[in-house]
Design an enzyme around this catalytic site. Structure first.
Site, PDB file in Angstrom:
ATOM      1  N   GLU A   1       0.792  -1.227   0.000  1.00 12.39           N
ATOM      2  CA  GLU A   1       0.000   0.000   0.000  1.00 12.39           C
ATOM      3  C   GLU A   1       0.833   1.290   0.000  1.00 12.39           C
ATOM      4  O   GLU A   1       0.800   2.069   0.960  1.00 12.39           O
ATOM      5  CB  GLU A   1      -0.949   0.023   1.213  1.00 12.39           C
ATOM      6  CG  GLU A   1      -1.906  -1.152   1.255  1.00 12.39           C
ATOM      7  CD  GLU A   1      -3.010  -0.969   2.305  1.00 12.39           C
ATOM      8  OE1 GLU A   1      -2.952   0.012   3.074  1.00 12.39           O
ATOM      9  OE2 GLU A   1      -3.932  -1.791   2.340  1.00 12.39           O
TER      10      GLU A   1
ATOM     11  N   GLU B   1      -5.279  -8.512   1.143  1.00  6.41           N
ATOM     12  CA  GLU B   1      -5.924  -8.144   2.410  1.00  6.41           C
ATOM     13  C   GLU B   1      -7.390  -7.896   2.152  1.00  6.41           C
ATOM     14  O   GLU B   1      -7.769  -7.335   1.114  1.00  6.41           O
ATOM     15  CB  GLU B   1      -5.335  -6.866   3.027  1.00  6.41           C
ATOM     16  CG  GLU B   1      -3.949  -7.020   3.557  1.00  6.41           C
ATOM     17  CD  GLU B   1      -3.411  -5.735   4.197  1.00  6.41           C
ATOM     18  OE1 GLU B   1      -4.215  -4.901   4.670  1.00  6.41           O
ATOM     19  OE2 GLU B   1      -2.180  -5.569   4.204  1.00  6.41           O
TER      20      GLU B   1
HETATM   21  C1  FCB Z   1      -4.262  -1.934   5.653  1.00  6.42           C
HETATM   22  C2  FCB Z   1      -2.877  -2.276   6.139  1.00  6.42           C
HETATM   23  C3  FCB Z   1      -2.839  -3.284   7.248  1.00  6.42           C
HETATM   24  C4  FCB Z   1      -3.958  -3.062   8.242  1.00  6.42           C
HETATM   25  C5  FCB Z   1      -5.290  -2.959   7.532  1.00  6.42           C
HETATM   26  C6  FCB Z   1      -6.465  -2.790   8.446  1.00  6.42           C
HETATM   27  O1  FCB Z   1      -4.258  -0.655   5.119  1.00  6.42           O
HETATM   28  O2  FCB Z   1      -2.082  -2.751   5.075  1.00  6.42           O
HETATM   29  O3  FCB Z   1      -1.576  -3.215   7.870  1.00  6.42           O
HETATM   30  O4  FCB Z   1      -3.690  -1.969   9.015  1.00  6.42           O
HETATM   31  O5  FCB Z   1      -5.262  -1.897   6.622  1.00  6.42           O
END
Ligand code: FCB
Length: 461
Positions: free
Chosen positions: A163, A366
């Site tokens: 990210e 994620e």
């Molecule tokens: C993302 C991050 C991860 C976590 C989630 C909730 O942006 O990559 O580390 O904090 O959000």
């Protein structure tokens, strides 16, 4: 409701959020150590000093992954554990920790999926300017080569950055993340150098081994304007800018070797960082792309002063903030206040697939939600997390049916952990952690997920 054969099921964490052991075995300080130790930066003064003590408990944690049937585990390396000064001397004890972790995973047949940078830059490098310094791209590539050289015999899937939008714009634009800088000029400089560092790292790792699968992890989302804004309202430009900064700023250079025109129109703040040859390096072909998806982004128009220019907002606001405000959250709103918008995942994937002929295979790296449920008689009945998983996996399956090449899904997160500026308040885990005793308790969602993995599909109900 079945997923493709060989679909990879796993869960994700990151070094600073779980490891603890912040001063052990020669580890150097990183920007999150500095930030969390600065009063007022993290809720309740929480730090990652101990976190969930994974550094010492990794063996039990890996056993728990195996009990749940995880096929893959996405984790990140702590740069300052391996190269405490950011560049130069290697700390063998740091490498040894990851060596033990990787072997423990492989013993249990769990596929390690490594991220090289999940936001914990060595503090010494920040003192030199961090990601705003052009040399950061080379510092990162050199570090990546060290780690890849050490583990590419056993780790096949590598992501350079996690990210970069967050590093650039939350870290340098609005300053709610480390290093805590509020300066749009710094944010765009960091964005470019992160991209350049990604490209240089891909080149360095490719030169070491041709069978590594190299990628990057982006947080992308559809961006919408809701409500009625007259055609000449700046909200239209702001939302387009938001979209360009969240999505196009990353996908266009990576996959098309150029910056979105709308961003180039911002002038020197964007163009001033780009040197000849940079875009060729940034667009070095990759083998896969990771997408982190939590919610779509929706705005409504707000009142503006007549002269407000969305391209050049006043003060330290980022472009794309004039004349808009967030739309009220919808769905099963999480404890973080985030919406649940599963169809946004389908829409995002289908749009990307239509947009880019050269879109590499996708992994959802994620996806998850924060809800706080107590442990009662050894059980954590986190029904809303089960609903979230069910809805998002259904949306994912629809995207796959619509032809998008998605190869795996990593739930965020395996454990409750240190949630950055929110400290330990937001619990994203499928496994509950008692932060006083470090006792781990799999929640009902973990048991649900174990069934999904075993069946390679969703229960129909
Ligand atoms: C993302 C991050 C991860 C976590 C989630 C909730 O942006 O990559 O580390 O904090 O959000």
């Amino acid at each position: 409701m079945s997923f493709p054969k060989d679909f990879l099921w796993g869960s994700a964490t990151s070094s600073y959020q779980i490891e603890g052991a912040w001063q052990e075995d020669g580890k150097g300080p990183n920007i999150w150590d500095v930030f969390s130790h600065t009063p007022g930066k993290v809720l309740n003064g929480d730090t990652g000093d101990v976190a969930i003590d994974h550094y010492h408990r990794y063996r039990d944690d890996v056993s728990l992954m195996a009990d749940l049937g995880l096929q893959a585990y996405r984790f990140s390396f702590s740069w300052a554990r391996i190269i405490p000064d950011g560049t130069g001397a290697i700390e063998k004890r740091g490498l040894d920790f990851y060596d033990r972790l990787i072997d423990a995973l492989l013993e249990k047949n769990i596929h390690p999926m490594a991220t090289l940078y999940h936001w914990d830059l060595p503090a010494v490098l920040q003192d030199k300017g961090g990601w705003t310094h052009r040399d950061s791209a080379s510092w990162f590539a050199d570090y990546s080569a060290v780690v890849h050289d050490a583990f590419s015999d056993r780790v096949k899937m590598w992501a350079t950055l996690n990210e970069p939008w967050v590093s650039a714009f939350l870290g340098h634009g609005i300053g709610i993340h480390a290093p805590g800088i509020k300066d749009p000029v710094a944010a765009f400089a960091a964005a470019h150098h992160l991209l350049l560092g990604h490209g240089k790292a891909v080149q360095a790792m490719r030169a070491q081994s041709s069978d590594s699968q190299l990628g990057i992890v982006l947080n992308l989302a559809p961006v919408y304007l809701e409500g009625d804004a007259p055609d000449d309202h700046p909200a239209h430009t702001s939302v387009a800018l938001h979209d360009a900064i969240l999505n196009g700023l990353w996908t266009e250079p990576l996959l098309r070797s150029h910056y979105p025109d709308l961003l180039l129109q911002l002038g020197d703040v964007v163009t001033g960082n780009i040197k000849d040859g940079d875009l060729g390096i940034i667009s070095e072909p990759i083998d896969w792309m990771g997408i982190n998806y939590y919610q779509d982004i929706r705005f409504v128009p707000s009142d503006v002063t007549p002269s407000a220019d969305p391209m050049n907002p006043p003060g330290t606001d980022l472009p794309g903030t004039v004349g808009v405000e967030p739309a009220p959250a919808i769905g099963n709103v999480t404890s973080f206040g985030w919406s649940t918008t599963p169809d946004g995942l389908r829409a995002l994937l289908v749009t990307l697939d239509g947009e880019y002929d050269n879109l590499p295979p996708i992994f959802i790296t994620e996806n998850g939600c924060a809800y706080d449920y107590p442990v009662e008689d050894g059980v954590v009945n986190d029904t809303l997390r089960v609903t979230y998983m069910h809805e998002h996996l259904t949306a994912l399956l629809e995207a796959i049916k619509e032809g998008v090449d998605v190869r795996g899904y990593m739930h965020w997160s395996l454990f409750d952990n240190f949630e950055w500026a929110e400290g330990y308040r937001q619990r994203f885990g499928m496994v509950h952690v008692d932060f006083d005793t470090q006792v781990r308790t799999p929640k009902q969602s973990a048991l649900f997920y174990a069934r999904v993995i075993a069946d390679n599909g969703l229960p129909s109900a």
